[in-house]
Design a protein around this motif. Structure first.
Motif, PDB file in Angstrom:
ATOM      1  N   TYR A  22      12.657 -59.827  22.858  1.00 57.97           N
ATOM      2  CA  TYR A  22      13.983 -59.722  23.473  1.00 57.97           C
ATOM      3  C   TYR A  22      13.865 -59.331  24.956  1.00 57.97           C
ATOM      4  O   TYR A  22      14.568 -59.874  25.813  1.00 57.97           O
ATOM      5  CB  TYR A  22      14.831 -58.679  22.761  1.00 57.97           C
ATOM      6  CG  TYR A  22      15.451 -59.115  21.455  1.00 57.97           C
ATOM      7  CD1 TYR A  22      16.046 -60.369  21.324  1.00 57.97           C
ATOM      8  CD2 TYR A  22      15.458 -58.268  20.342  1.00 57.97           C
ATOM      9  CE1 TYR A  22      16.623 -60.763  20.124  1.00 57.97           C
ATOM     10  CE2 TYR A  22      16.044 -58.656  19.141  1.00 57.97           C
ATOM     11  CZ  TYR A  22      16.618 -59.906  19.033  1.00 57.97           C
ATOM     12  OH  TYR A  22      17.191 -60.288  17.851  1.00 57.97           O
TER      13      TYR A  22
ATOM     14  N   ALA B 225      18.902 -51.881  19.177  1.00 54.91           N
ATOM     15  CA  ALA B 225      17.624 -52.008  18.475  1.00 54.91           C
ATOM     16  C   ALA B 225      17.667 -51.206  17.185  1.00 54.91           C
ATOM     17  O   ALA B 225      18.430 -50.246  17.049  1.00 54.91           O
ATOM     18  CB  ALA B 225      16.495 -51.502  19.368  1.00 54.91           C
TER      19      ALA B 225
ATOM     20  N   GLU C 215      11.425 -57.043  19.172  1.00 56.71           N
ATOM     21  CA  GLU C 215      12.009 -56.237  20.247  1.00 56.71           C
ATOM     22  C   GLU C 215      11.333 -56.521  21.582  1.00 56.71           C
ATOM     23  O   GLU C 215      11.989 -56.594  22.629  1.00 56.71           O
ATOM     24  CB  GLU C 215      11.925 -54.755  19.891  1.00 56.71           C
ATOM     25  CG  GLU C 215      12.817 -54.340  18.726  1.00 56.71           C
ATOM     26  CD  GLU C 215      14.279 -54.691  18.952  1.00 56.71           C
ATOM     27  OE1 GLU C 215      14.760 -54.497  20.086  1.00 56.71           O
ATOM     28  OE2 GLU C 215      14.932 -55.150  17.997  1.00 56.71           O
TER      29      GLU C 215
ATOM     30  N   ARG D 292      20.159 -59.732  21.989  1.00 56.80           N
ATOM     31  CA  ARG D 292      20.195 -59.374  20.573  1.00 56.80           C
ATOM     32  C   ARG D 292      21.500 -59.832  19.930  1.00 56.80           C
ATOM     33  O   ARG D 292      21.503 -60.353  18.813  1.00 56.80           O
ATOM     34  CB  ARG D 292      20.022 -57.853  20.438  1.00 56.80           C
ATOM     35  CG  ARG D 292      19.650 -57.394  19.040  1.00 56.80           C
ATOM     36  CD  ARG D 292      19.413 -55.896  18.991  1.00 56.80           C
ATOM     37  NE  ARG D 292      18.190 -55.521  19.684  1.00 56.80           N
ATOM     38  CZ  ARG D 292      18.142 -54.890  20.838  1.00 56.80           C
ATOM     39  NH1 ARG D 292      19.275 -54.550  21.447  1.00 56.80           N
ATOM     40  NH2 ARG D 292      17.002 -54.581  21.399  1.00 56.80           N
ATOM     41  N   THR D 293      22.612 -59.670  20.637  1.00 56.55           N
ATOM     42  CA  THR D 293      23.905 -60.102  20.111  1.00 56.55           C
ATOM     43  C   THR D 293      23.957 -61.618  19.965  1.00 56.55           C
ATOM     44  O   THR D 293      24.455 -62.144  18.963  1.00 56.55           O
ATOM     45  CB  THR D 293      25.037 -59.624  21.030  1.00 56.55           C
ATOM     46  OG1 THR D 293      25.010 -58.194  21.106  1.00 56.55           O
ATOM     47  CG2 THR D 293      26.390 -60.073  20.513  1.00 56.55           C
TER      48      THR D 293
ATOM     49  N   ASN E 142      21.856 -60.448  15.871  1.00 55.38           N
ATOM     50  CA  ASN E 142      21.089 -59.317  15.349  1.00 55.38           C
ATOM     51  C   ASN E 142      21.658 -57.988  15.825  1.00 55.38           C
ATOM     52  O   ASN E 142      20.949 -56.994  15.907  1.00 55.38           O
ATOM     53  CB  ASN E 142      19.623 -59.439  15.786  1.00 55.38           C
ATOM     54  CG  ASN E 142      18.702 -58.575  14.962  1.00 55.38           C
ATOM     55  OD1 ASN E 142      18.952 -58.357  13.783  1.00 55.38           O
ATOM     56  ND2 ASN E 142      17.628 -58.083  15.570  1.00 55.38           N
TER      57      ASN E 142
ATOM     58  N   GLU F 211      13.950 -47.531  24.112  1.00 50.61           N
ATOM     59  CA  GLU F 211      14.297 -48.948  24.176  1.00 50.61           C
ATOM     60  C   GLU F 211      14.707 -49.348  25.597  1.00 50.61           C
ATOM     61  O   GLU F 211      15.345 -48.567  26.320  1.00 50.61           O
ATOM     62  CB  GLU F 211      15.445 -49.275  23.214  1.00 50.61           C
ATOM     63  CG  GLU F 211      15.118 -49.042  21.746  1.00 50.61           C
ATOM     64  CD  GLU F 211      14.006 -49.938  21.229  1.00 50.61           C
ATOM     65  OE1 GLU F 211      13.727 -50.990  21.862  1.00 50.61           O
ATOM     66  OE2 GLU F 211      13.412 -49.590  20.198  1.00 50.61           O
TER      67      GLU F 211
ATOM     68  N   VAL G 161      13.341 -66.733  19.695  1.00 52.38           N
ATOM     69  CA  VAL G 161      13.952 -65.668  18.903  1.00 52.38           C
ATOM     70  C   VAL G 161      14.273 -66.133  17.485  1.00 52.38           C
ATOM     71  O   VAL G 161      13.975 -65.415  16.516  1.00 52.38           O
ATOM     72  CB  VAL G 161      15.196 -65.111  19.614  1.00 52.38           C
ATOM     73  CG1 VAL G 161      15.994 -64.196  18.680  1.00 52.38           C
ATOM     74  CG2 VAL G 161      14.784 -64.358  20.877  1.00 52.38           C
TER      75      VAL G 161
END
Length: 345
Positions: free
Chosen positions: A312, A342, A309, A333-334, A338, A184, A97
Motif C-alpha cells: 500500500y 491498517a 501493508e 486501502r479504501t 480493505n 503505520e 493489490v
C-alpha cells in the motif's frame, strides 16, 4: 524435512545452496519452468530436480520455497496452499493489490503458514536498532532516513515486470520501517527521476526516487533508492530519537568514500557489490526460521498481511510521483475495499 524449491534463477540458486546446508533439511527437490536450468542446479548441489511442480508436490513436501518470476508468485502460493504445504515466498506476493489481497485472505482462512521474504527483518543491525528503539533507549523518534542503492542497474528486460522502483526496491524500506517502529505510514509525497538508461522511462519506471513519509505518530521518514550507485550496494537506515540514535549498515564494507581528510574507522577495499553480499547472513537466518515455522515450532514472522501493508505504501508513492501530489495511504486501502486503517489500528 523435505523441502521443495520452485525457481532456480539467481536468488533461487542462492536459497537452494542455503537449504542444502541447513540443519534439519534432509531432502531438497528443485523445479523450474526451465527444466535444464533446474537440472543443472540440482547436479551442482547433489540434489534432485523434479520434472514438474505437480510431481514435486506428489512426493509429499514439508515446505516449499518460491523464488520464481514475480508474476508467478500468487498462483504458486495458491497451488502450495491447495496442497496443504507451508510456504516461503520471496517478496512481492503479487505485483498488484488485488492479487496480494487474494493471497492474504486465503492464507488467513487456512491453517498453513505463508511466510513472505523480507530478509531485512533478520539482519543483525536492523534487529539491534529495533531493540534499542523499543526499549526506550533512543527516546521518542523524530526522524528516519532509509536508502536502498544498487551498484548497477538490472537488465532492461527486467524493468517491465519489476513493478517499478518503489514496489521492487523501496518496498523493503517500507516494510522494515513498519516492523522497526510498530507504526503505520499515513501519507507520502514522492518524486522520481531518470538520469540513466532510456529503458527505465520506456518501461514507465524511474531509476532514482525519493519519498517523504509521515507516520501515525508524526515521525517523519525519508526513503531514497537508485539503480546507479557507483560506490557500491548501499543499504542503510538512520534511526534518530530524542535521546540517542542508531545507524544500520554502517560497517567496514559500507560503500561510503569519505570527503573528510581523516577517518576514524577502517574502510574495506571491497565494498558490498550486491544485495546478496549485503544480506547473506540475514537470508540464511530467514530460511532457518522458515524451517521452524514449517515444522510448527515457531510463529510466522512475516505473514502476507504485512506484505500488503508495505505494498500500500509503495502504491501510494508511485501514485504521488505520477501526480506530483501527497497521497494518503488510507485512500489506497479504501479503494481496495480493505477499510481505511491498517489492521490493529
Amino acid at each position: 524435512m523435505k523441502i521443495g524449491l520452485i525457481g532456480t534463477g539467481r536468488i533461487g540458486a542462492f536459497h537452494a545452496a542455503t537449504l542444502h546446508d541447513l540443519e534439519g533439511v534432509t531432502d531438497l527437490v528443485v523445479a523450474d519452468a526451465d527444466a535444464a536450468r533446474a537440472a543443472s542446479l540440482a547436479a551442482s548441489l547433489g540434489v534432485r530436480a523434479a520434472p514438474g511442480i505437480a510431481e514435486m508436490y506428489a512426493e509429499g513436501l514439508d515446505g516449499v520455497v518460491i523464488t520464481a518470476a514475480t508474476s508467478a508468485h500468487a498462483a504458486l502460493i495458491h497451488q502450495a496452499l491447495d496442497a496443504g504445504v507451508p510456504v516461503f515466498c520471496e517478496k512481492p506476493v503479487a505485483l498488484d493489490v488485488p492479487g496480494t489481497l487474494g493471497v492474504v485472505e486465503r492464507a488467513a482462512a487456512g491453517s498453513v503458514p505463508v511466510q513472505i521474504g523480507f530478509q531485512r527483518r533478520f539482519d543483525a543491525g536492523y534487529r539491534a536498532a529495533r531493540r534499542a528503539l523499543r526499549s526506550g533507549e533512543l527516546g521518542w523518534l523524530h526522524t528516519l532516513r532509509a536508502c536502498t542503492s544498487d551498484r548497477t542497474p538490472p537488465p532492461a528486460a527486467y524493468i517491465p515486470t519489476s513493478g517499478g522502483l518503489f514496489r521492487d526496491c523501496s518496498i523493503h524500506d517500507f516494510d522494515i520501517l513498519r516492523w522497526l517502529t510498530g507504526r503505520e505510514v499515513v501519507s507520502v509525497f514522492a518524486q522520481g527521476a531518470n538520469r540513466g538508461a532510456s529503458f527505465f522511462a520506456d518501461g514507465d519506471d524511474v531509476d532514482t526516487c525519493a519519498a517523504l513519509l509521515r507516520f501515525d505518530d508524526d515521525t517523519l521518514a525519508t526513503v531514497t533508492a537508485t539503480r546507479y550507485n557507483g560506490a557500491g550496494h548501499d543499504v542503510r537506515l538512520e534511526v534518530c530519537g530524542s535521546k540517542d540514535a542508531r545507524f544500520v549498515g554502517l560497517d567496514d564494507r559500507a560503500p561510503l568514500p569519505s570527503a573528510e581528510p581523516e577517518l576514524s574507522w577502517r574502510r574495506s577495499a571491497a565494498p558490498y557489490a550486491t544485495f546478496m553480499e549485503r544480506f547473506q547472513d540475514a537470508y540464511v537466518t530467514e530460511l532457518g526460521v522458515f524451517a521452524e515455522v514449517a515444522a510448527g515450532r515457531a510463529p510466522n514472522p512475516c505473514p502476507p498481511a504485512d506484505a500488503l501493508e508495505a505494498l500500500y505504501v509503495a502504491e501510494a508513492c508511485d501514485r504521488s510521483r505520477r501526480t506530483g501530489q501527497p497521497v494518503a495511504v488510507a485512500d489506497l486501502r479504501t479503494a481496495a475495499g480493505n477499510g481505511g486503517t491498517a489492521p490493529g489500528t
